[in-house]
Motif scaffolding. Structure first.
Motif, PDB file in Angstrom:
ATOM      1  N   UNK A 106     -47.356  49.380  16.090  1.00  0.00           N
ATOM      2  CA  UNK A 106     -46.506  48.357  17.460  1.00  0.00           C
ATOM      3  C   UNK A 106     -45.104  47.658  17.714  1.00  0.00           C
ATOM      4  N   UNK A 107     -44.300  47.855  18.727  1.00  0.00           N
ATOM      5  CA  UNK A 107     -43.173  48.111  18.606  1.00  0.00           C
ATOM      6  C   UNK A 107     -42.908  46.192  19.619  1.00  0.00           C
ATOM      7  N   UNK A 108     -42.098  45.477  19.026  1.00  0.00           N
ATOM      8  CA  UNK A 108     -42.180  44.317  19.517  1.00  0.00           C
ATOM      9  C   UNK A 108     -41.139  44.601  21.128  1.00  0.00           C
ATOM     10  N   UNK A 109     -40.673  45.477  21.359  1.00  0.00           N
ATOM     11  CA  UNK A 109     -40.123  45.429  23.064  1.00  0.00           C
ATOM     12  C   UNK A 109     -41.274  45.760  23.830  1.00  0.00           C
ATOM     13  N   UNK A 110     -42.185  46.631  23.323  1.00  0.00           N
ATOM     14  CA  UNK A 110     -43.464  46.241  23.830  1.00  0.00           C
ATOM     15  C   UNK A 110     -44.062  46.025  24.320  1.00  0.00           C
ATOM     16  N   UNK A 111     -43.884  44.420  23.542  1.00  0.00           N
ATOM     17  CA  UNK A 111     -45.041  43.578  23.592  1.00  0.00           C
ATOM     18  C   UNK A 111     -44.462  42.437  24.824  1.00  0.00           C
ATOM     19  N   UNK A 112     -42.335  42.993  25.023  1.00  0.00           N
ATOM     20  CA  UNK A 112     -41.886  42.542  25.935  1.00  0.00           C
ATOM     21  C   UNK A 112     -41.867  43.168  27.151  1.00  0.00           C
ATOM     22  N   UNK A 113     -42.940  44.811  27.119  1.00  0.00           N
ATOM     23  CA  UNK A 113     -42.560  45.257  28.089  1.00  0.00           C
ATOM     24  C   UNK A 113     -44.022  45.512  29.328  1.00  0.00           C
ATOM     25  N   UNK A 114     -44.474  45.199  28.253  1.00  0.00           N
ATOM     26  CA  UNK A 114     -45.860  45.156  28.382  1.00  0.00           C
ATOM     27  C   UNK A 114     -46.436  43.198  29.097  1.00  0.00           C
ATOM     28  N   UNK A 115     -45.479  42.600  28.981  1.00  0.00           N
ATOM     29  CA  UNK A 115     -45.616  40.749  29.028  1.00  0.00           C
ATOM     30  C   UNK A 115     -46.371  40.601  29.429  1.00  0.00           C
ATOM     31  N   UNK A 116     -45.874  41.193  27.428  1.00  0.00           N
ATOM     32  CA  UNK A 116     -47.405  40.216  27.002  1.00  0.00           C
ATOM     33  C   UNK A 116     -46.674  38.417  26.763  1.00  0.00           C
ATOM     34  N   UNK A 117     -45.687  38.805  25.987  1.00  0.00           N
ATOM     35  CA  UNK A 117     -45.350  37.471  25.792  1.00  0.00           C
ATOM     36  C   UNK A 117     -44.791  36.183  27.318  1.00  0.00           C
ATOM     37  N   UNK A 175     -46.569  35.057  18.260  1.00  0.00           N
ATOM     38  CA  UNK A 175     -47.996  33.880  18.655  1.00  0.00           C
ATOM     39  C   UNK A 175     -48.171  35.359  19.843  1.00  0.00           C
ATOM     40  N   UNK A 176     -47.895  35.765  20.627  1.00  0.00           N
ATOM     41  CA  UNK A 176     -47.816  36.764  21.542  1.00  0.00           C
ATOM     42  C   UNK A 176     -48.685  37.547  20.958  1.00  0.00           C
ATOM     43  N   UNK A 177     -48.438  38.665  20.015  1.00  0.00           N
ATOM     44  CA  UNK A 177     -49.049  39.387  18.823  1.00  0.00           C
ATOM     45  C   UNK A 177     -50.179  39.262  18.623  1.00  0.00           C
ATOM     46  N   UNK A 178     -50.424  37.805  18.117  1.00  0.00           N
ATOM     47  CA  UNK A 178     -51.481  37.269  17.454  1.00  0.00           C
ATOM     48  C   UNK A 178     -52.867  37.412  18.611  1.00  0.00           C
ATOM     49  N   UNK A 179     -52.671  36.846  20.100  1.00  0.00           N
ATOM     50  CA  UNK A 179     -52.936  36.529  20.201  1.00  0.00           C
ATOM     51  C   UNK A 179     -54.332  37.929  21.168  1.00  0.00           C
ATOM     52  N   UNK A 180     -52.958  39.298  20.913  1.00  0.00           N
ATOM     53  CA  UNK A 180     -53.541  40.878  21.176  1.00  0.00           C
ATOM     54  C   UNK A 180     -54.358  40.782  20.333  1.00  0.00           C
ATOM     55  N   UNK A 181     -54.442  40.584  18.968  1.00  0.00           N
ATOM     56  CA  UNK A 181     -54.824  41.090  17.692  1.00  0.00           C
ATOM     57  C   UNK A 181     -55.886  40.290  17.586  1.00  0.00           C
ATOM     58  N   UNK A 182     -56.763  39.832  18.171  1.00  0.00           N
ATOM     59  CA  UNK A 182     -57.771  39.400  18.658  1.00  0.00           C
ATOM     60  C   UNK A 182     -57.888  39.696  20.281  1.00  0.00           C
ATOM     61  N   UNK A 183     -57.774  40.158  20.119  1.00  0.00           N
ATOM     62  CA  UNK A 183     -57.944  40.239  21.737  1.00  0.00           C
ATOM     63  C   UNK A 183     -58.456  39.535  23.016  1.00  0.00           C
ATOM     64  N   UNK A 184     -56.944  38.093  22.991  1.00  0.00           N
ATOM     65  CA  UNK A 184     -57.716  36.857  24.000  1.00  0.00           C
ATOM     66  C   UNK A 184     -55.880  37.087  24.633  1.00  0.00           C
ATOM     67  N   UNK A 185     -55.518  38.271  24.780  1.00  0.00           N
ATOM     68  CA  UNK A 185     -54.840  38.227  26.079  1.00  0.00           C
ATOM     69  C   UNK A 185     -55.553  38.841  27.437  1.00  0.00           C
TER      70      UNK A 185
END
Length: 500
Positions: A106-117, A175-185
């Protein structure tokens, strides 16, 4: 298993600054680098630190570069993406040498690109878990209100989730990544193939590139329990991630967010000098030499593995001078990997690991080669028995499953039962290791078992035993010992050599 790639962080930004400000180069020159690229960037990173010390005003460049990396704008962002991807390739090559592989990058830039943050940020603001500072040094920053004894020693700067210029700290992205790990986003990455290993194992990568994305991919995220493997210095920041889940109403998931913390790896002074690290007289008196990437003080994993292999090669050649050179190299590689991997797990997680060559590669004592030697000895017993017309491993497996362990009541029988009892404790040991997050318990168990078996075999040989009942019991014990050692090896990532 996931390997989180921090491709928008300070280290990558500093490498970009190094190319621009020190080398006066860009993408074309980076692509033309023919030496090991991770080594090249290691040296450049240390040079950037030296530049900051000489010219402190240059550190202002970092803020602007970080913003461009997050926004994926311009040549700096393109250079950063190339640098990160190429270093990750080097990292995967190194990990493959010791049998470590990943399922997803998982790339940090993709957390931003997919608007997870953005999704996480909106939730944090709505829950009033974070607030924007309106005055003082942190004016314009978004910070999390962290109270209580757990955060008493936390610095004010470590509470910042979003900087005043709009860039996100990595704890915010975590924090955004952890939410995704649990399927909460209620959102997911796009996925593509990063590379495929010789064994056919595919390493997947997150991506926002439609040309790279593939529909058919394994399912990622939505975990029931998450283990974040990161060193003990990040304990506060991991606590903030957990706190972020709690304030958003995910107390159960917060409780199942496990920080698998570990202490740092260091070198003994002798090992550091053997690897070419220049030490002062004061350094030589220290128990350990700490690593520092910014200072350029450290040992590259490939150099360490090469040195281990050379030393193992010398030992194997002395013990097996008539072997084919290729087989000698394969044995040396298996022994060196076993030495390193056992050393990495035999200490408890709260103890600094001081690496020493002589200790790691010793065939005696609590080392990987000692365990490998015991397993090879057990395997050799079956080879010799089979060659002499006796039971092989398959036959021993049937005996262990169907046969009885009926021995007369003697002191010798007690020693046989003691070994069997220790063999049977494997599952219990693994369960305790998982519950306590201490793989060192498995390592200690394997060493004790190898030690007990070696002493047992020296006192009670298998092939020379004339009594059929005693011999069958020892064949069963030898098989069960070898089976448990192989399971322990599998958990610890230690290869089983064909011979020693």
């Amino acid at each position: 298993m996931q390997n989180y790639i921090d491709d928008t962080g300070v280290q990558v930004a500093d490498i970009v600054i190094g190319f621009r400000e020190i080398l006066h180069q860009g993408m074309n020159e980076a692509q033309a680098v023919r030496e090991k690229f991770d080594y090249f960037c290691w040296d450049l990173y240390a040079r950037v630190t030296e530049m900051y010390e000489r010219q402190p005003e240059k550190q202002q460049l970092r803020t602007a570069v970080l913003k461009r990396l997050e926004e994926r704008e311009g040549e700096d962002a393109m250079l950063a993406a190339y640098v990160a991807r190429r270093i990750v390739d080097c990292h995967l090559d190194t990990m493959a040498r010791i049998g470590v592989r990943y399922d997803l990058l998982p790339w940090e830039s993709d957390i931003l690109a997919h608007r997870f943050w953005e999704r996480a940020f909106d939730r944090l603001k709505k829950s009033r878990a974070i607030e924007q500072v309106t005055s003082g040094d942190r004016k314009g920053c978004w910070v999390m209100a962290l109270e209580g004894p757990r955060f008493a020693d936390l610095k004010e700067g470590e509470k910042i989730i979003v900087r005043s210029n709009g860039t996100v700290t990595y704890v915010g992205k975590d924090i955004a990544y952890q939410l995704w790990k649990f399927g909460l986003l209620d959102a997911d990455f796009g996925y593509g193939r990063f590379r495929e290993g010789p064994d056919g194992h595919v390493v997947w990568t997150t991506t926002d590139d439609p040309l790279e994305q593939q529909r058919d991919h394994p399912s990622f995220g939505g975990a029931a329990r998450v283990y974040n493997v990161i060193d003990v210095r990040q304990a506060y920041l991991q606590a903030i991630v957990v706190e972020g889940l709690k304030v958003l109403g995910y107390a159960d998931q917060a409780a199942r967010s496990i920080h698998f913390a570990y202490e740092m790896v260091a070198l003994t002074p002798g090992s550091a000098e053997r690897l070419g690290v220049t030490l002062s007289e004061e350094d030589r008196k220290r128990a350990t030499i700490e690593m520092s990437g910014r200072r350029g003080l450290g040992v590259k994993a490939d150099d360490l593995l090469d040195a281990l292999e050379r030393q193992a090669l010398e030992e194997v050649t002395v013990r097996n001078p008539d072997l084919d050179p290729r087989e000698i190299r394969d044995l040396a590689r298996a022994i060196s990997v076993g030495a390193l991997r056992y050393l990495m797990v035999k200490y408890t997680r709260n103890r600094v690991l001081a690496f020493d060559f002589d200790e790691a590669l010793s065939f005696d004592g609590e080392t990987g080669p000692y365990l490998q030697y015991a397993a090879v000895r057990a395997g050799g017993i079956f080879q010799k028995m089979a060659a002499a017309g006796g039971p092989d491993e398959k036959t021993a497996a049937v005996w262990a499953l169907e046969g009885s362990f009926d021995l007369p009541r003697t002191d010798a029988a007690e020693e046989h039962w003691a070994l069997l009892t220790l063999i049977a404790r494997f599952r219990e040991t693994v369960r305790q290791s998982v519950d306590s997050l201490e793989l060192s318990q498995v390592a200690k168990y394997a060493f004790n078992l190898a030690q007990r078996f070696n002493a047992f075999y020296h006192k009670y040989p298998v092939m020379q035993e004339p009594d059929a009942r005693w011999k069958k019991a020892r064949v069963i014990l030898t098989y069960l010992f070898l089976a448990q050692m192989r399971r322990a090896f599998d958990l610890m990532g230690i290869p089983e050599p064909a011979r020693m």
